[in-house]
Motif scaffolding. Structure first.
Motif, PDB file in Angstrom:
ATOM      1  N   GLU A 127      33.760   4.929 -29.514  1.00  0.00           N
ATOM      2  CA  GLU A 127      32.861   6.076 -29.477  1.00  0.00           C
ATOM      3  C   GLU A 127      31.501   5.669 -30.030  1.00  0.00           C
ATOM      4  OE1 GLU A 127      34.436  10.374 -30.116  1.00  0.00           O
ATOM      5  OE2 GLU A 127      33.544   9.729 -32.010  1.00  0.00           O
ATOM      6  N   ARG A 128      30.465   5.904 -29.257  1.00  0.00           N
ATOM      7  CA  ARG A 128      29.102   5.564 -29.658  1.00  0.00           C
ATOM      8  C   ARG A 128      28.331   6.839 -29.958  1.00  0.00           C
ATOM      9  NH1 ARG A 128      27.949   0.111 -30.500  1.00  0.00           N
ATOM     10  NH2 ARG A 128      29.519  -1.049 -29.372  1.00  0.00           N
ATOM     11  N   HIS A 129      27.454   6.798 -30.959  1.00  0.00           N
ATOM     12  CA  HIS A 129      26.720   7.975 -31.410  1.00  0.00           C
ATOM     13  C   HIS A 129      25.220   7.767 -31.259  1.00  0.00           C
ATOM     14  CE1 HIS A 129      30.415   9.227 -33.525  1.00  0.00           C
ATOM     15  NE2 HIS A 129      30.524   7.947 -33.822  1.00  0.00           N
ATOM     16  N   VAL A 130      24.527   8.841 -30.887  1.00  0.00           N
ATOM     17  CA  VAL A 130      23.062   8.813 -30.816  1.00  0.00           C
ATOM     18  C   VAL A 130      22.545  10.116 -31.396  1.00  0.00           C
ATOM     19  CG1 VAL A 130      21.042   8.757 -29.300  1.00  0.00           C
ATOM     20  CG2 VAL A 130      23.044   7.377 -28.734  1.00  0.00           C
ATOM     21  N   TYR A 131      21.666  10.013 -32.388  1.00  0.00           N
ATOM     22  CA  TYR A 131      21.016  11.189 -32.942  1.00  0.00           C
ATOM     23  C   TYR A 131      20.022  11.741 -31.937  1.00  0.00           C
ATOM     24  CZ  TYR A 131      22.693  10.535 -37.714  1.00  0.00           C
ATOM     25  OH  TYR A 131      23.465  10.448 -38.836  1.00  0.00           O
ATOM     26  N   PHE A 132      19.851  13.047 -31.965  1.00  0.00           N
ATOM     27  CA  PHE A 132      18.847  13.688 -31.134  1.00  0.00           C
ATOM     28  C   PHE A 132      17.608  13.856 -32.011  1.00  0.00           C
ATOM     29  CE2 PHE A 132      19.289  15.057 -26.877  1.00  0.00           C
ATOM     30  CZ  PHE A 132      18.161  15.808 -26.623  1.00  0.00           C
ATOM     31  N   TYR A 133      16.857  12.766 -32.141  1.00  0.00           N
ATOM     32  CA  TYR A 133      15.720  12.693 -33.061  1.00  0.00           C
ATOM     33  C   TYR A 133      14.679  13.755 -32.785  1.00  0.00           C
ATOM     34  CZ  TYR A 133      17.529   8.227 -34.563  1.00  0.00           C
ATOM     35  OH  TYR A 133      18.317   7.256 -35.085  1.00  0.00           O
ATOM     36  N   PRO A 134      13.959  14.231 -33.818  1.00  0.00           N
ATOM     37  CA  PRO A 134      13.921  13.770 -35.195  1.00  0.00           C
ATOM     38  C   PRO A 134      14.975  14.416 -36.093  1.00  0.00           C
ATOM     39  CG  PRO A 134      12.239  15.424 -34.922  1.00  0.00           C
ATOM     40  CD  PRO A 134      12.900  15.229 -33.570  1.00  0.00           C
ATOM     41  N   ASP A 135      15.694  15.421 -35.612  1.00  0.00           N
ATOM     42  CA  ASP A 135      16.666  16.121 -36.453  1.00  0.00           C
ATOM     43  C   ASP A 135      18.008  15.408 -36.377  1.00  0.00           C
ATOM     44  OD1 ASP A 135      18.315  17.807 -37.802  1.00  0.00           O
ATOM     45  OD2 ASP A 135      18.024  19.527 -36.489  1.00  0.00           O
ATOM     46  N   THR A 136      18.363  14.693 -37.426  1.00  0.00           N
ATOM     47  CA  THR A 136      19.613  13.935 -37.409  1.00  0.00           C
ATOM     48  C   THR A 136      20.833  14.819 -37.639  1.00  0.00           C
ATOM     49  OG1 THR A 136      19.237  13.348 -39.719  1.00  0.00           O
ATOM     50  CG2 THR A 136      18.571  11.739 -38.039  1.00  0.00           C
ATOM     51  N   ASN A 137      20.635  16.132 -37.663  1.00  0.00           N
ATOM     52  CA  ASN A 137      21.768  17.052 -37.704  1.00  0.00           C
ATOM     53  C   ASN A 137      22.323  17.317 -36.306  1.00  0.00           C
ATOM     54  OD1 ASN A 137      22.321  17.579 -40.397  1.00  0.00           O
ATOM     55  ND2 ASN A 137      20.627  19.007 -40.570  1.00  0.00           N
ATOM     56  N   ASN A 138      21.598  16.924 -35.275  1.00  0.00           N
ATOM     57  CA  ASN A 138      22.058  17.062 -33.892  1.00  0.00           C
ATOM     58  C   ASN A 138      22.345  15.666 -33.354  1.00  0.00           C
ATOM     59  OD1 ASN A 138      21.545  19.950 -33.518  1.00  0.00           O
ATOM     60  ND2 ASN A 138      19.408  19.373 -33.770  1.00  0.00           N
ATOM     61  N   PHE A 139      23.578  15.452 -32.895  1.00  0.00           N
ATOM     62  CA  PHE A 139      23.853  14.155 -32.299  1.00  0.00           C
ATOM     63  C   PHE A 139      24.855  14.251 -31.167  1.00  0.00           C
ATOM     64  CE2 PHE A 139      26.822  14.260 -35.879  1.00  0.00           C
ATOM     65  CZ  PHE A 139      27.968  13.643 -35.423  1.00  0.00           C
ATOM     66  N   ILE A 140      24.913  13.186 -30.417  1.00  0.00           N
ATOM     67  CA  ILE A 140      25.735  13.095 -29.215  1.00  0.00           C
ATOM     68  C   ILE A 140      26.709  11.948 -29.406  1.00  0.00           C
ATOM     69  CG2 ILE A 140      25.654  12.706 -26.716  1.00  0.00           C
ATOM     70  CD1 ILE A 140      22.572  13.263 -27.012  1.00  0.00           C
ATOM     71  N   THR A 141      27.938  12.118 -28.974  1.00  0.00           N
ATOM     72  CA  THR A 141      28.862  10.988 -28.955  1.00  0.00           C
ATOM     73  C   THR A 141      29.213  10.687 -27.502  1.00  0.00           C
ATOM     74  OG1 THR A 141      30.887  12.289 -29.143  1.00  0.00           O
ATOM     75  CG2 THR A 141      29.854  11.595 -31.189  1.00  0.00           C
ATOM     76  N   PHE A 142      29.260   9.408 -27.192  1.00  0.00           N
ATOM     77  CA  PHE A 142      29.641   8.932 -25.870  1.00  0.00           C
ATOM     78  C   PHE A 142      30.948   8.172 -26.006  1.00  0.00           C
ATOM     79  CE2 PHE A 142      24.890   8.673 -25.548  1.00  0.00           C
ATOM     80  CZ  PHE A 142      24.715   9.619 -24.548  1.00  0.00           C
ATOM     81  N   GLU A 143      31.889   8.449 -25.110  1.00  0.00           N
ATOM     82  CA  GLU A 143      33.142   7.703 -25.092  1.00  0.00           C
ATOM     83  C   GLU A 143      33.520   7.466 -23.637  1.00  0.00           C
ATOM     84  OE1 GLU A 143      37.636   7.971 -26.975  1.00  0.00           O
ATOM     85  OE2 GLU A 143      36.280   9.663 -27.166  1.00  0.00           O
ATOM     86  N   LEU A 144      33.832   6.233 -23.312  1.00  0.00           N
ATOM     87  CA  LEU A 144      34.214   5.890 -21.950  1.00  0.00           C
ATOM     88  C   LEU A 144      35.697   6.194 -21.776  1.00  0.00           C
ATOM     89  CD1 LEU A 144      32.621   4.729 -19.589  1.00  0.00           C
ATOM     90  CD2 LEU A 144      33.449   2.472 -20.222  1.00  0.00           C
ATOM     91  N   VAL A 145      36.010   7.161 -20.911  1.00  0.00           N
ATOM     92  CA  VAL A 145      37.398   7.560 -20.681  1.00  0.00           C
ATOM     93  C   VAL A 145      38.073   6.551 -19.769  1.00  0.00           C
ATOM     94  CG1 VAL A 145      38.898   9.388 -19.793  1.00  0.00           C
ATOM     95  CG2 VAL A 145      36.803   9.981 -21.007  1.00  0.00           C
ATOM     96  N   ASP A 146      37.408   6.161 -18.732  1.00  0.00           N
ATOM     97  CA  ASP A 146      37.835   5.041 -17.895  1.00  0.00           C
ATOM     98  C   ASP A 146      36.560   4.341 -17.436  1.00  0.00           C
ATOM     99  OD1 ASP A 146      36.834   6.290 -15.566  1.00  0.00           O
ATOM    100  OD2 ASP A 146      38.744   7.225 -15.117  1.00  0.00           O
ATOM    101  N   ASN A 147      36.637   3.490 -16.474  1.00  0.00           N
ATOM    102  CA  ASN A 147      35.444   2.725 -16.072  1.00  0.00           C
ATOM    103  C   ASN A 147      34.325   3.582 -15.494  1.00  0.00           C
ATOM    104  OD1 ASN A 147      36.433   0.315 -16.954  1.00  0.00           O
ATOM    105  ND2 ASN A 147      37.346  -0.223 -14.989  1.00  0.00           N
ATOM    106  N   GLU A 148      34.666   4.785 -15.041  1.00  0.00           N
ATOM    107  CA  GLU A 148      33.652   5.602 -14.394  1.00  0.00           C
ATOM    108  C   GLU A 148      33.321   6.894 -15.111  1.00  0.00           C
ATOM    109  OE1 GLU A 148      34.606   6.287 -10.323  1.00  0.00           O
ATOM    110  OE2 GLU A 148      34.869   4.172  -9.886  1.00  0.00           O
ATOM    111  N   VAL A 149      34.230   7.406 -15.929  1.00  0.00           N
ATOM    112  CA  VAL A 149      34.041   8.721 -16.540  1.00  0.00           C
ATOM    113  C   VAL A 149      33.649   8.585 -18.011  1.00  0.00           C
ATOM    114  CG1 VAL A 149      35.125  10.927 -17.091  1.00  0.00           C
ATOM    115  CG2 VAL A 149      35.661   9.787 -14.929  1.00  0.00           C
ATOM    116  N   LEU A 150      32.628   9.332 -18.378  1.00  0.00           N
ATOM    117  CA  LEU A 150      32.089   9.330 -19.719  1.00  0.00           C
ATOM    118  C   LEU A 150      32.383  10.689 -20.354  1.00  0.00           C
ATOM    119  CD1 LEU A 150      30.211   7.596 -21.571  1.00  0.00           C
ATOM    120  CD2 LEU A 150      28.298   8.831 -20.561  1.00  0.00           C
TER     121      LEU A 150
END
Length: 175
Positions: free
Chosen positions: A69-92
């Motif tokens: 699982e990879r995380h990215v803040y929605f800058y400048p407010d680090t209280n909002n962030f997104i996580t990305f996880e690859l479910v299979d080779n095509e679906v995120l």
């Protein structure tokens, strides 16, 4: 698992240089048919956020990736962030998370709190669509802003992330 259309929205006509953050700022948010994240009129740092998205998405699909699982803040407010996880080779799988941490401006982008309110259940999208839209949006920003003076160097770093992501972009758009 239902696939959702996800769109990154940037108000490119009202980009301004933020002295506080030393980079360009404008309205920047994510929109689906059901929700808007963080909010429709959120003044964000699209260059900073997009460069981390490109990097984390590229690392996520890498064969040597050991972090699921990879995380990215929605800058400048680090209280909002997104996580990305690859479910299979095509679906995120994407999670949009809000938390409430006081003095969040002092948090380094790679330190994450386990406390957070999930804004929606997982959103499932095609990896190709998310990556190519982030890439194209980044490319457009670089072209639109290349003649404007910047203080912090984020535009240069975004250009570098585009260069590093070009092979993957070409591979994904070839199919």
């Amino acid at each position: 698992m239902k696939l959702t259309a996800l769109e990154f929205k940037i108000d490119q006509s009202h980009i301004f240089l933020s002295n506080e953050h030393s980079t360009f700022m404008t309205e920047f948010f994510i929109e689906t048919a059901d929700l808007t994240f963080p909010t429709r009129n959120y003044n964000g740092l699209p260059i900073t956020t997009l460069r981390f998205m490109l990097k984390e998405l590229r690392l996520l699909i890498s064969k040597s990736n050991t972090i699921s699982e990879r995380h990215v803040y929605f800058y400048p407010d680090t209280n909002n962030f997104i996580t990305f996880e690859l479910v299979d080779n095509e679906v995120l799988s994407i999670k949009l998370i809000q938390r409430n941490v006081k003095n969040h401006k002092n948090i380094i982008h790679s330190i994450f709190s386990k406390e957070g309110k999930l804004i929606s259940k997982n959103i499932y999208c095609r990896f190709n669509e998310v990556f190519t839209s982030v890439y194209k949006l980044s490319e457009t920003l670089v072209l639109d802003l290349k003649d404007r003076e910047e203080v912090g160097g984020d535009l240069f770093v975004l250009e570098e992330q585009l260069r590093l992501s070009k092979t993957l972009f070409n591979k994904l758009t070839k199919n």
